[in-house]
Design an enzyme around this catalytic site. Sequence first.
Site, PDB file in Angstrom:
ATOM      1  N   GLU A   1     -19.060   9.319  22.929  1.00 25.59           N
ATOM      2  CA  GLU A   1     -17.833   9.397  22.282  1.00 25.59           C
ATOM      3  C   GLU A   1     -18.000   8.849  20.920  1.00 25.59           C
ATOM      4  OE1 GLU A   1     -15.664  11.294  22.922  1.00 25.59           O
ATOM      5  OE2 GLU A   1     -15.882  11.774  25.061  1.00 25.59           O
TER       6      GLU A   1
ATOM      7  N   TYR B   1      -8.796   6.240  21.303  1.00 25.73           N
ATOM      8  CA  TYR B   1      -9.369   7.685  21.602  1.00 25.73           C
ATOM      9  C   TYR B   1     -10.322   7.207  22.526  1.00 25.73           C
ATOM     10  CZ  TYR B   1     -12.739  11.482  21.434  1.00 25.73           C
ATOM     11  OH  TYR B   1     -13.605  12.152  21.995  1.00 25.73           O
TER      12      TYR B   1
ATOM     13  N   ASP C   1      -7.020  12.795  19.017  1.00 26.01           N
ATOM     14  CA  ASP C   1      -7.775  12.642  17.703  1.00 26.01           C
ATOM     15  C   ASP C   1      -7.485  14.154  17.008  1.00 26.01           C
ATOM     16  OD1 ASP C   1      -9.147  14.908  19.040  1.00 26.01           O
ATOM     17  OD2 ASP C   1     -11.148  14.047  18.565  1.00 26.01           O
TER      18      ASP C   1
END
Length: 355
Positions: free
Chosen positions: A45, A128, A146
Amino acid sequence: MALKINTIHPGTPSISNSLTDWYTENYRLLPWRETNDPYKVWLSEIILQQTRVNQGLPYYEAFVSRFSDVESFANADLDEILKLWQGLGYYSRARNMHTCANTIINEYDQQFPTNYKELLKLKGVGKYTAAAIASICFDEAVPVVDGNVYRVFSRLFGIDDDISDAKTFKVFFEVGQQLIDSSRPGTFNQSVMELGALVCTPKNPDCINCPVAEFCHARAHGTQSNFPVKTKKVKVKQRSLQYYFFCDDQNVLVKQRGNDDIWKGLYEFYLVDSFKENIDTEHIKESEQVYEMKHILTHQRLEISFFAKKLSSVDLAIIQKDLGLSPVKIEEIRSLAVSKPIESFLNEWDFNYFT
Ligand code: SF4
């Protein structure tokens, strides 16, 4: 027109199901999707925050093969992490990851926290990333928000709140909370991201093949290109950098950057920087301009020139002392962690130039 929470759309459950069903059939098989190991999800991520999947994949694989778990990542030298990160930009993220890994080892008994709230306390883990890890690894029903999510939800529901306004995050987060499938929150979050990446793209969204087309406000009104709404323009400053490649037969002089500017902790040559007070030195005279380039960062447009000067060992030692530089063997320069522009220069530079 912010949406009224609880009146989001009569088709809410259908939208959730359509998204997750579509995802299950269509998702791209990527290594971080075959695991719910929080270390690997965290790594992927953060890498993917600043790069496309195709560009990020080799970085992810390099990190996982070099550091198989959070403990080996935490024990690594920061310089090695920065070197592996080289080319991804936003180096503060790599440094934060190192701090975060050490916190997990020292304060969390070597285990990632298992919920959104606790994950948010980790260095470099924003809303996020915390939501992605919590939902994918620990089945917590917390939505990711996002750029992809802003685009998909704004089009789907006609949300015209300005996404450059920090307050808008809450609007989209609440929409996500209503939509998220609590029986498979990780799949739901990934379905929105994947739809944004593959179908509901910034330009020319593929509405014909979209699983939620029948519910979509923008498609019905032909207003896809109006969403998401973003008004604030980023102020971009011009900056000029002049690098000086001082070398003798064996060494080149370098310096490690400080922590108060771009490219924190990376190595570079002697620099004259239009944003800084520079030492008035004679040593740069008679250097030859050998390379120039432009480089764009989020807030800065850089014009970068490279100059080179070959010296005797004695003169190189004088410059080294006067300008606070360090010698490094020319053949070892590529092993240092450097910024993208320095990497481009090293790729272009003819190391036999002065012979
Ligand atoms: Fe995006 Fe088109 Fe799907 Fe609407 S129908 S969500 S605009 S791809």
